[in-house]
Design an enzyme around this catalytic site. Structure first.
Site, PDB file in Angstrom:
ATOM      1  N   GLN A 177      -6.814 -35.271  46.555  1.00 46.42           N
ATOM      2  CA  GLN A 177      -6.477 -35.150  45.131  1.00 46.42           C
ATOM      3  C   GLN A 177      -4.991 -35.311  44.865  1.00 46.42           C
ATOM      4  OE1 GLN A 177      -8.329 -35.158  42.524  1.00 46.42           O
ATOM      5  NE2 GLN A 177     -10.328 -34.863  43.482  1.00 46.42           N
ATOM      6  N   SER A 197      -8.382 -40.736  50.021  1.00 45.65           N
ATOM      7  CA  SER A 197      -9.553 -41.460  49.507  1.00 45.65           C
ATOM      8  C   SER A 197      -9.091 -42.457  48.453  1.00 45.65           C
ATOM      9  CB  SER A 197     -10.542 -40.460  48.894  1.00 45.65           C
ATOM     10  OG  SER A 197     -11.600 -41.148  48.266  1.00 45.65           O
ATOM     11  N   CYS A 322     -23.328 -27.381  40.347  1.00 41.35           N
ATOM     12  CA  CYS A 322     -24.362 -28.112  39.612  1.00 41.35           C
ATOM     13  C   CYS A 322     -25.707 -27.413  39.747  1.00 41.35           C
ATOM     14  CB  CYS A 322     -24.484 -29.531  40.137  1.00 41.35           C
ATOM     15  SG  CYS A 322     -23.019 -30.478  39.809  1.00 41.35           S
TER      16      CYS A 322
END
Ligand code: PLP
Length: 381
Positions: A177, A197, A322
């Site tokens: 991040q 990433s 979630c």
């Protein structure tokens, strides 16, 4: 037109990155292991990308192992480093991404002694707890992320590295991040392994890297044709790696401007949110990524608010695991009151967001607040 405010989940491909990739999705399709001109063209492109990714973090190109993304980089760091060590203690911060937590739990099932390092109410790693954990039985491996994907909180990695190195252990840092949002310097961070990433910094999904200190004996996760100096087998996805390289070069060139722009958007949103009575800005007291704001409005369910905003054309994330509606492990580790944690929503800005996006989001929040009674915005997260 939808307003995308979820850049910590994934970023759009920058048009210049797509342009750099295009030839390798077309005529330059060769296998980088082939010795003919098609192969050599692919190999040269990968070498250039490796240099660009290395430059992002101040590493030597041969330290860069290309992977399929942040998850594989984290797994390679933990499994790959652990394989070269006798099982011992493994310390991992309680707020790591599941790409670190799950390999750590898997190592615990294989004889490693796993301890989760606590954070304070602002998501900052407790350095005293780290000292205490390092003073116990032999710690061999430590993993602490540079910036948290949910709260955006930035950890004091140099201070962590000093302690971990003094204890003779290896340090892995998940910088997925932080890349493209903060300056990154491997030497200043002091870690042995660093994950990146591509799709978090305007590159393609499906590419990442683990940056490895040459003194670390890294066992590959993927065995095959000896690619990546035997550290990750498999034919290289040339277009994706070229895109990753282009995205990192862009990040280096644009970083100061991005930090200023994102920080101004964050300040604008937070000023507007503070006008909402009872609004909580999560980890407001800690150093955070310039693009990330997590907040909760009293009485609102984060999942329901996310869906309501989606219907109005705003893409944001929640702070709930979630499906379960339970607060995320990050908010739990911070000890955030469950009634606040249930309402948490995350806005993560990108370089293409504008002041107008902030103002229209604030207006939408205001309209929801006046139009919907609290009881109408409860539900799963
Ligand atoms: N680590 C962190 C901190 C992340 O935020 C993410 C993705 O959200 C990952 C690892 C996994 O990266 P990837 O999506 O490239 O597998």
């Amino acid at each position: 037109m939808a307003v995308y405010l979820d850049h910590n989940a994934s970023t759009p491909l920058d048009p210049t990155v797509l342009a750099a990739m295009r030839p390798y999705l077309g005529t330059r399709f060769g296998n980088a292991s082939s010795l003919h001109r098609f192969g050599r063209s692919a190999r040269n492109a990968i070498d250039a990308a490796r240099g660009q990714v290395a430059a992002l973090v101040g590493a030597a190109p041969q330290q860069v192992v290309f992977t399929s993304g942040g998850t594989e980089s984290d797994g390679l760091a933990l499994f790959g480093a652990a394989a070269g060590l006798a099982p011992g203690r493994l310390l991992v911060s309680a707020v790591e991404h599941s790409a670190v937590l799950e390999p750590a739990r898997a190592l615990a099932r294989r004889g490693w002694e796993l301890a989760l390092l606590p954070v304070d109410r602002d998501c900052r790693l407790d350095l005293d707890a780290l000292d205490a954990a390092l003073a116990g039985s032999t710690v061999r491996l430590v993993s602490v992320m540079l910036a948290n994907n949910e709260t955006g909180v930035v950890q004091e990695i140099a201070a962590v590295a000093d302690r971990v190195r003094a204890a003779g252990a290896l340090l892995h840092v998940d910088a997925v991040q932080a890349a493209g949002k903060l300056p990154l310097d491997l030497g200043a961070l002091g870690c042995h392994l660093l994950s990146l990433s591509a799709h978090k910094l305007y590159g393609p999904q499906g590419a990442g890297a683990l940056v490895v200190d040459p003194m670390v004996a890294l066992e590959p996760l993927v065995l095959g044709g000896g690619q990546e100096q035997g550290r990750r087998g498999g034919t290289e996805p040339v277009a994706a790696l070229v895109g990753f390289g282009a995205a990192t070069a862009l990040a280096v060139a644009e970083l100061p401007g991005r930090i200023a722009h994102l920080g101004a958007l964050r300040a604008r949103l937070e000023a507007g949110l503070r006008a909402h009575p009872g609004c909580t800005i999560v980890a407001a007291g800690a150093p955070r990524l310039p693009n990330t704001v997590q907040f909760a409005l009293p009485g609102y369910d984060g999942g329901a608010l996310q869906m309501a905003l989606d219907r109005l054309g705003f893409a944001v994330a929640t702070g709930s695991a979630c499906h379960s509606g339970r607060p995320s492990h990050v908010l739990e580790a911070m000890g955030l009151a469950p009634e606040v944690a249930r309402g948490v929503v995350r806005v993560s800005f990108g370089k293409d967001n504008r002041d107008q996006d902030v103002d229209s989001l604030l207006a939408a929040l205001g309209s929801l607040r006046s139009a919907l009674p609290v009881s109408a915005v409860s539900g799963g997260g």
